[in-house]
Write a protein that holds these residues in place. Sequence first.
Motif, PDB file in Angstrom:
ATOM      1  N   GLY A  82       0.796  -1.213   0.000  1.00  0.00           N
ATOM      2  CA  GLY A  82       0.000   0.000   0.000  1.00  0.00           C
ATOM      3  C   GLY A  82       0.833   1.269   0.000  1.00  0.00           C
ATOM      4  N   SER A  83       0.147   2.385  -0.231  1.00  0.00           N
ATOM      5  CA  SER A  83       0.833   3.666  -0.404  1.00  0.00           C
ATOM      6  C   SER A  83       1.494   4.169   0.878  1.00  0.00           C
ATOM      7  CB  SER A  83      -0.160   4.711  -0.916  1.00  0.00           C
ATOM      8  OG  SER A  83      -1.234   4.878   0.002  1.00  0.00           O
ATOM      9  N   VAL A  84       0.882   3.900   2.030  1.00  0.00           N
ATOM     10  CA  VAL A  84       1.455   4.381   3.287  1.00  0.00           C
ATOM     11  C   VAL A  84       2.783   3.691   3.566  1.00  0.00           C
ATOM     12  CG1 VAL A  84       1.094   4.581   5.770  1.00  0.00           C
ATOM     13  CG2 VAL A  84      -0.822   4.946   4.210  1.00  0.00           C
ATOM     14  N   THR A  85       2.803   2.373   3.418  1.00  0.00           N
ATOM     15  CA  THR A  85       4.056   1.631   3.612  1.00  0.00           C
ATOM     16  C   THR A  85       5.098   2.037   2.583  1.00  0.00           C
ATOM     17  OG1 THR A  85       2.901  -0.258   4.576  1.00  0.00           O
ATOM     18  CG2 THR A  85       5.080  -0.666   3.663  1.00  0.00           C
ATOM     19  N   GLY A  86       4.668   2.256   1.336  1.00  0.00           N
ATOM     20  CA  GLY A  86       5.613   2.665   0.303  1.00  0.00           C
ATOM     21  C   GLY A  86       6.255   4.002   0.610  1.00  0.00           C
ATOM     22  N   LEU A  87       5.446   4.969   1.061  1.00  0.00           N
ATOM     23  CA  LEU A  87       5.990   6.273   1.421  1.00  0.00           C
ATOM     24  C   LEU A  87       6.969   6.147   2.587  1.00  0.00           C
ATOM     25  CD1 LEU A  87       6.043   9.370   1.204  1.00  0.00           C
ATOM     26  CD2 LEU A  87       4.057   9.409   2.738  1.00  0.00           C
ATOM     27  N   ALA A  88       6.585   5.377   3.600  1.00  0.00           N
ATOM     28  CA  ALA A  88       7.464   5.197   4.761  1.00  0.00           C
ATOM     29  C   ALA A  88       8.768   4.517   4.367  1.00  0.00           C
ATOM     30  CB  ALA A  88       6.743   4.384   5.835  1.00  0.00           C
ATOM     31  N   SER A  89       8.708   3.504   3.488  1.00  0.00           N
ATOM     32  CA  SER A  89       9.916   2.785   3.075  1.00  0.00           C
ATOM     33  C   SER A  89      10.858   3.695   2.306  1.00  0.00           C
ATOM     34  CB  SER A  89       9.529   1.579   2.213  1.00  0.00           C
ATOM     35  OG  SER A  89       8.696   0.687   2.923  1.00  0.00           O
ATOM     36  N   GLY A  90      10.314   4.488   1.385  1.00  0.00           N
ATOM     37  CA  GLY A  90      11.159   5.401   0.629  1.00  0.00           C
ATOM     38  C   GLY A  90      11.824   6.443   1.500  1.00  0.00           C
ATOM     39  N   LEU A  91      11.077   6.973   2.478  1.00  0.00           N
ATOM     40  CA  LEU A  91      11.640   7.969   3.381  1.00  0.00           C
ATOM     41  C   LEU A  91      12.718   7.367   4.280  1.00  0.00           C
ATOM     42  CD1 LEU A  91       8.402   9.901   4.405  1.00  0.00           C
ATOM     43  CD2 LEU A  91      10.228  10.706   2.902  1.00  0.00           C
ATOM     44  N   VAL A  92      12.477   6.148   4.762  1.00  0.00           N
ATOM     45  CA  VAL A  92      13.474   5.488   5.613  1.00  0.00           C
ATOM     46  C   VAL A  92      14.769   5.270   4.844  1.00  0.00           C
ATOM     47  CG1 VAL A  92      14.043   3.309   6.761  1.00  0.00           C
ATOM     48  CG2 VAL A  92      11.839   4.393   7.177  1.00  0.00           C
ATOM     49  N   PHE A  93      14.654   4.797   3.618  1.00  0.00           N
ATOM     50  CA  PHE A  93      15.862   4.564   2.821  1.00  0.00           C
ATOM     51  C   PHE A  93      16.595   5.870   2.554  1.00  0.00           C
ATOM     52  CE2 PHE A  93      18.298   4.131  -1.054  1.00  0.00           C
ATOM     53  CZ  PHE A  93      18.944   2.922  -0.877  1.00  0.00           C
TER      54      PHE A  93
END
Length: 466
Positions: A54-65
Amino acid sequence: MLNQVDIVHGFYYLLMHVVFEIFGDSLWTLRMPSVLAMTAAAALTATLGVRLAGSVTGLASGLVFALSPAAQFYAQEGRSYALVTSCAAGATLLLVAALEGSRPLRWVGYAGLILCAGLLNWFSLLILLAHAATLVLVRPCRPHVLCWVAAASAAAGGTLPLIWVSRTQIYQVSWIRPLTPSVVLVVMLFLCAGAACGKVPHRGARRIRLAALAVPLFVVPPFVLMVVSLVKPVFLTRYVLYAQVGLALLLGLALGAGAQWLVARKAPRPGSRRDDRARLLLIAAAVSAFVLLLPLEWDLRQPGSRADDVLTAANEVSHLARPGDAVLFLPAARRDTLLVSPATFTGLRDLALVTSPVPDGTLKGAEASPCMIRAMMAATARIVVVSDVDDARVTSVRDRAKQAMLRSQFVVLVQREHNGRRVTVYVRHSRDGAAGQRTVSPQRSCVKDEGEERLDWHGRHRPRLR
């Protein structure tokens, strides 16, 4: 020069030659490919998160990286590791797309990206083991398994010639130290903690769950490299930097679930507004994290963050050296300081050098035999030595001869250390302990010891005279 050192980086050097020809040779040109590659890796990581959870996890993953110190550090390095990470992230995304569809071109793209990563650094082929573990967990249909085997075999086969040739340069990683029990314990705890994030439940999952992809990607390559290092020490985190993509996905999954839980407490009704609020919460958290990490980010961009500060060592030489001084590099590989700043060493005699690095086709040039090095040192009153802070790298016969002469016939006048490099001024001491000069003919003083290796002036073996 690839015949001597760095054949494993030959593909990266070729790419950078093309980049330099187009955009000119500058520090900006050197570092820009790494910046763009890490940017692409962050975007690909976010895309993987969106596709799998989902979009929330995707946004969080990109920001973490994007905010991780490892990604920040290698995004500014003129080296291949950022490009490898980008290729690995792209190959992982194509793997997911290929397993969820039936387009053969995706497998071709997958094999191409794995091959590119392998040519940049063949330790990246460990990602194939992570992807194999994902296939075991996902259990795709037989045609997909056969396609993956064919793509993986093609990529590995294309990299095999590079692996075979680079085995002759295994000494290039001889400086890597064996793993200590404390390092193994910390790495294993870190891997276990990251894998635990994969147990976080998430909605919107497809046939391939995020944990089935991210956990092997984060755990398998570092673990295998650690096991190999028990036999031959080769473990460096940058060799498996692409595992950070798996870690970012796992942390993004946990952070996304946490953000949605916080939003759900204030807005019990489900719908798109909940996701919007969760995304805003993550963006606010990312901005806060960025502000808190500013001191660390600033330090990463300072010379002190580098293990070897060549420019500072060269500046120290310019401050400490006097006209007529001689220079020694201990070990000989520290002659890279001269290659970076040749003007700094103008007027200094390189006592050990016979053939300079460029004609010799190496980074350190060709040095004289140990007895001739000792003779040249014996005829010199003041020597500037550029060395490592760690003496463990002094292993060759010539370097040991330099070290023995310095300890027995010279005293330290001044010494400076900066980020792994040491610049020391030695002066000859007389028999009564005072500093002085003694003129000795190198040709007459080069007397062979009975048990010493017989070498001529160019360092080649020569037969004993009967």
